[in-house]
Design an enzyme around this catalytic site. Structure first.
Site, PDB file in Angstrom:
ATOM      1  N   THR A  32     -10.779  -4.091   1.048  1.00 44.22           N
ATOM      2  CA  THR A  32     -11.991  -3.636   1.735  1.00 44.22           C
ATOM      3  C   THR A  32     -13.155  -4.596   1.476  1.00 44.22           C
ATOM      4  O   THR A  32     -13.109  -5.421   0.554  1.00 44.22           O
ATOM      5  CB  THR A  32     -12.411  -2.239   1.215  1.00 44.22           C
ATOM      6  OG1 THR A  32     -12.698  -2.374  -0.193  1.00 44.22           O
ATOM      7  CG2 THR A  32     -11.329  -1.196   1.416  1.00 44.22           C
ATOM      8  N   THR A  67       0.827  -1.214   0.000  1.00 42.56           N
ATOM      9  CA  THR A  67       0.000   0.000   0.000  1.00 42.56           C
ATOM     10  C   THR A  67       0.858   1.259   0.000  1.00 42.56           C
ATOM     11  O   THR A  67       1.903   1.327   0.654  1.00 42.56           O
ATOM     12  CB  THR A  67      -0.913  -0.025   1.243  1.00 42.56           C
ATOM     13  OG1 THR A  67      -1.758  -1.171   1.150  1.00 42.56           O
ATOM     14  CG2 THR A  67      -1.771   1.220   1.348  1.00 42.56           C
ATOM     15  N   GLU A  68       0.410   2.253  -0.745  1.00 43.72           N
ATOM     16  CA  GLU A  68       1.109   3.547  -0.825  1.00 43.72           C
ATOM     17  C   GLU A  68       0.114   4.666  -0.522  1.00 43.72           C
ATOM     18  O   GLU A  68      -1.103   4.432  -0.531  1.00 43.72           O
ATOM     19  CB  GLU A  68       1.688   3.731  -2.231  1.00 43.72           C
ATOM     20  CG  GLU A  68       2.703   2.653  -2.577  1.00 43.72           C
ATOM     21  CD  GLU A  68       3.376   2.893  -3.928  1.00 43.72           C
ATOM     22  OE1 GLU A  68       2.929   3.783  -4.697  1.00 43.72           O
ATOM     23  OE2 GLU A  68       4.357   2.171  -4.203  1.00 43.72           O
ATOM     24  N   GLU A 123      -6.228  -5.513   3.789  1.00 46.37           N
ATOM     25  CA  GLU A 123      -6.150  -6.727   2.957  1.00 46.37           C
ATOM     26  C   GLU A 123      -7.361  -6.836   2.025  1.00 46.37           C
ATOM     27  O   GLU A 123      -7.869  -7.924   1.754  1.00 46.37           O
ATOM     28  CB  GLU A 123      -5.945  -7.976   3.820  1.00 46.37           C
ATOM     29  CG  GLU A 123      -4.655  -7.848   4.632  1.00 46.37           C
ATOM     30  CD  GLU A 123      -3.960  -9.131   4.977  1.00 46.37           C
ATOM     31  OE1 GLU A 123      -4.179 -10.130   4.284  1.00 46.37           O
ATOM     32  OE2 GLU A 123      -3.174  -9.099   5.928  1.00 46.37           O
ATOM     33  N   ILE A 138       1.922   0.217   7.090  1.00 42.60           N
ATOM     34  CA  ILE A 138       2.646  -1.048   6.990  1.00 42.60           C
ATOM     35  C   ILE A 138       2.812  -1.675   8.379  1.00 42.60           C
ATOM     36  O   ILE A 138       3.578  -1.174   9.215  1.00 42.60           O
ATOM     37  CB  ILE A 138       4.037  -0.827   6.319  1.00 42.60           C
ATOM     38  CG1 ILE A 138       3.866  -0.112   4.965  1.00 42.60           C
ATOM     39  CG2 ILE A 138       4.758  -2.161   6.168  1.00 42.60           C
ATOM     40  CD1 ILE A 138       2.950  -0.815   3.967  1.00 42.60           C
TER      41      ILE A 138
HETATM   42  N1  COS Z   1      -3.607 -14.564  -7.681  1.00 37.19           N
HETATM   43  C1  COS Z   1      -2.752 -14.591  -8.713  1.00 37.19           C
HETATM   44  N2  COS Z   1      -2.799 -13.711  -9.757  1.00 37.19           N
HETATM   45  C2  COS Z   1      -3.769 -12.772  -9.728  1.00 37.19           C
HETATM   46  C3  COS Z   1      -4.707 -12.691  -8.682  1.00 37.19           C
HETATM   47  C4  COS Z   1      -4.608 -13.651  -7.624  1.00 37.19           C
HETATM   48  N3  COS Z   1      -5.454 -13.647  -6.610  1.00 37.19           N
HETATM   49  N4  COS Z   1      -5.538 -11.658  -8.922  1.00 37.19           N
HETATM   50  C5  COS Z   1      -5.154 -11.104 -10.080  1.00 37.19           C
HETATM   51  N5  COS Z   1      -4.078 -11.777 -10.562  1.00 37.19           N
HETATM   52  C6  COS Z   1      -3.382 -11.545 -11.826  1.00 37.19           C
HETATM   53  C7  COS Z   1      -4.383 -11.579 -12.963  1.00 37.19           C
HETATM   54  O1  COS Z   1      -4.558 -12.908 -13.428  1.00 37.19           O
HETATM   55  C8  COS Z   1      -3.731 -10.711 -14.000  1.00 37.19           C
HETATM   56  O2  COS Z   1      -2.758 -11.488 -14.676  1.00 37.19           O
HETATM   57  P1  COS Z   1      -2.469 -11.316 -16.274  1.00 37.19           P
HETATM   58  O3  COS Z   1      -1.728 -10.019 -16.372  1.00 37.19           O
HETATM   59  O4  COS Z   1      -1.651 -12.509 -16.628  1.00 37.19           O
HETATM   60  O5  COS Z   1      -3.815 -11.267 -16.935  1.00 37.19           O
HETATM   61  C9  COS Z   1      -3.015  -9.649 -13.167  1.00 37.19           C
HETATM   62  O6  COS Z   1      -2.844 -10.221 -11.849  1.00 37.19           O
HETATM   63  C10 COS Z   1      -3.815  -8.387 -13.050  1.00 37.19           C
HETATM   64  O7  COS Z   1      -5.071  -8.739 -12.518  1.00 37.19           O
HETATM   65  P2  COS Z   1      -6.341  -7.782 -12.531  1.00 37.19           P
HETATM   66  O8  COS Z   1      -6.570  -7.315 -13.939  1.00 37.19           O
HETATM   67  O9  COS Z   1      -7.443  -8.444 -11.790  1.00 37.19           O
HETATM   68  O10 COS Z   1      -5.783  -6.535 -11.722  1.00 37.19           O
HETATM   69  P3  COS Z   1      -6.587  -5.336 -11.177  1.00 37.19           P
HETATM   70  O11 COS Z   1      -5.674  -4.183 -11.120  1.00 37.19           O
HETATM   71  O12 COS Z   1      -7.875  -5.200 -11.914  1.00 37.19           O
HETATM   72  O13 COS Z   1      -6.871  -5.857  -9.678  1.00 37.19           O
HETATM   73  C11 COS Z   1      -8.061  -5.799  -7.630  1.00 37.19           C
HETATM   74  C12 COS Z   1      -7.948  -5.368  -9.065  1.00 37.19           C
HETATM   75  C13 COS Z   1      -9.051  -4.855  -7.014  1.00 37.19           C
HETATM   76  C14 COS Z   1      -8.560  -7.214  -7.564  1.00 37.19           C
HETATM   77  C15 COS Z   1      -6.738  -5.753  -6.871  1.00 37.19           C
HETATM   78  O14 COS Z   1      -6.082  -4.534  -7.107  1.00 37.19           O
HETATM   79  C16 COS Z   1      -6.972  -5.907  -5.366  1.00 37.19           C
HETATM   80  O15 COS Z   1      -7.124  -7.015  -4.849  1.00 37.19           O
HETATM   81  N6  COS Z   1      -6.971  -4.779  -4.627  1.00 37.19           N
HETATM   82  C17 COS Z   1      -7.020  -4.799  -3.191  1.00 37.19           C
HETATM   83  C18 COS Z   1      -5.625  -4.668  -2.722  1.00 37.19           C
HETATM   84  C19 COS Z   1      -5.491  -4.997  -1.293  1.00 37.19           C
HETATM   85  O16 COS Z   1      -5.981  -6.002  -0.805  1.00 37.19           O
HETATM   86  N7  COS Z   1      -4.760  -4.149  -0.606  1.00 37.19           N
HETATM   87  C20 COS Z   1      -4.441  -4.354   0.765  1.00 37.19           C
HETATM   88  C21 COS Z   1      -2.964  -4.455   0.874  1.00 37.19           C
HETATM   89  S1  COS Z   1      -2.396  -5.214   2.318  1.00 37.19           S
HETATM   90  S2  COS Z   1      -3.146  -4.157   3.764  1.00 37.19           S
END
Ligand code: COS
Length: 383
Positions: free
Chosen positions: A364, A126-127, A362, A157
């Site tokens: 929302t 996260t940034e 992780e 973090i």
């Molecule tokens: N496991 C493995 N690969 C994954 C995956 C997963 N769970 N989810 C996505 N990917 C892969 C996709 O398959 C895609 O691969 P290709 O480039 O080969 O097609 C790539 O990653 C990009 O995926 P996607 O298009 O879904 O990316 P987005 O930017 O649309 O992702 C969400 C959107 C919202 C799903 C993602 O940004 C997310 O989960 N955000 C929440 C982040 C979070 O939990 N932050 C908290 C941090 S810790 S406090």
């Protein structure tokens, strides 16, 4: 509620509960006020195996399945979510990333130390400008001969000021999520700075930090996985992380249930225990139902992982339901306690403050719903 738990799983749960009742529960309020747990508990938790669960013995862990891991996270959440966060970030998010994506050298170097908690890890995704839209992060790693030079900022973090190694996700090309690469950055590297964020609503016992990377130089051997694979590493790891959050939330709900039953059966009003009033039983029944439903969703997810089945959507469902249930249960528990629940003489106010972040970090609740919706409809709401 015991659903086909093996003797080993039950034994670990009892061991964990006994340990935390002795070593954590009596101190959790003080740690909350001090805004730091006593770190002397960390090696003791490692001795019991909390940090080594699901890390194979050949890398210094204690092995074990994900149902046991879920039980451990539940007990930690019931005792003190600050402790749960320390474990699930260091050995969960960081350890699992290394286990599944690290080179043999990286596994040999880091996993035994993370499993023994002689070193702690933090997860730098996260940034300030990128939370839910993690794939648009702007920290940058630039190749310089045999090294990488990393510049950027990370926010919220967990373990940030305590960690010895930071798993940092940085942009190595401008190709959206496909341009992100992961690096294992020792936190004593020149140019690495961590500043603690104080006065949080909850989780006050754990160190939450802002990280600053000013031209931090690491060798190519610090790269985790392939160039451009970082986003997938982060997302895959977060799927397991969401099980840990869900299980920790089950512990919060269970703690709310136990505290509410104890209070309602001893507190008398109108000449009888308040537990005898139907409206109080209504609140307790809701908490009890939330505990069972959240636990079953978490165990379903853990069981899918143990059987090698896809579990991402199950993790989202468990995290979504359990985190919302934890907030609801803590709120109900305060209602059972009345004014006594609004001060720190009982654990329920802290449960509510700690629970509140669980629907945020992780991923929302809204992100979990969109992941579930995408799986059900085949339509991606993010594009
Ligand atoms: N496991 C493995 N690969 C994954 C995956 C997963 N769970 N989810 C996505 N990917 C892969 C996709 O398959 C895609 O691969 P290709 O480039 O080969 O097609 C790539 O990653 C990009 O995926 P996607 O298009 O879904 O990316 P987005 O930017 O649309 O992702 C969400 C959107 C919202 C799903 C993602 O940004 C997310 O989960 N955000 C929440 C982040 C979070 O939990 N932050 C908290 C941090 S810790 S406090």
């Amino acid at each position: 509620m015991d659903l086909s738990l093996s003797e080993e799983q039950q034994a670990f749960r009892e061991l964990a509960r006994d340990f935390l009742e002795r070593e954590a529960v009596p101190h959790r309020m003080q740690w909350d006020h001090d805004e730091s747990v006593d770190l002397a508990i960390v090696p003791k938790m490692a001795d019991l195996g909390f940090f080594g669960l699901t890390i194979p013995e050949e890398y210094g862990g204690v092995g074990g399945d994900y149902v046991t891991y879920s039980l451990a996270m539940e007990e930690l959440g019931r005792a003190d979510s600050a402790l749960r966060g320390i474990v699930s970030v260091s050995s969960g998010l960081v350890g699992k990333s290394i286990l599944f994506h690290g080179s043999e050298e990286q596994k040999q170097e880091w996993l035994p130390q993370l499993a023994a908690a002689t070193k702690l890890g933090c997860f730098g995704l996260t940034e300030p400008g990128t939370g839910s839209d993690a794939g648009s992060l702007t920290s940058r790693a630039t190749r310089d001969g045999a090294d990488w030079v990393i510049t950027g900022q990370k926010l919220f973090i967990t373990n940030g000021t305590w960690a010895d190694v930071a798993l940092v996700f940085a942009r190595t090309s401008d190709d959206g999520p496909r341009g992100v690469t992961a690096f294992l950055v020792p936190t004593d590297s020149p140019g690495f700075e961590a500043r603690e964020i104080k006065h949080k609503l909850g989780l006050r016992g754990q160190a939450t930090a802002e990280l600053f990377l000013h031209d931090v130089r690491v060798p190519d051997s610090a790269r985790l996985g392939e160039v451009g694979q970082g986003f997938k590493i982060a997302m895959g790891t977060l799927d397991k992380g969401r099980l840990a959050v869900a299980s920790g939330c089950v512990g919060i709900v269970q703690g709310c249930l136990e505290a509410s039953v104890a209070y309602a059966t001893q507190r008398t009003q109108f000449g009888r225990p308040i537990a005898s009033f139907q409206l109080v039983q209504d609140l307790i029944a809701d908490i009890s139902l939330d505990a069972d439903a959240a636990r079953l969703l978490a165990w379903r997810c853990a069981d899918l992982i143990d059987r090698g089945e896809p579990y991402g959507v199950a993790a989202s469902k468990a995290k979504l339901f359990a985190s919302e249930a934890a907030v609801r249960a803590a709120d109900n528990a305060i209602q059972v306690h009345g004014g006594a629940g609004y001060v720190d003489d009982f654990p329920v106010a802290k449960y509510l403050r700690d629970a509140r972040v669980m629907t945020l970090y992780e991923g929302t609740s809204q992100i979990q719903k969109l992941l579930i919706g995408r799986a059900e409809t085949g339509i991606n709401a993010f594009t």
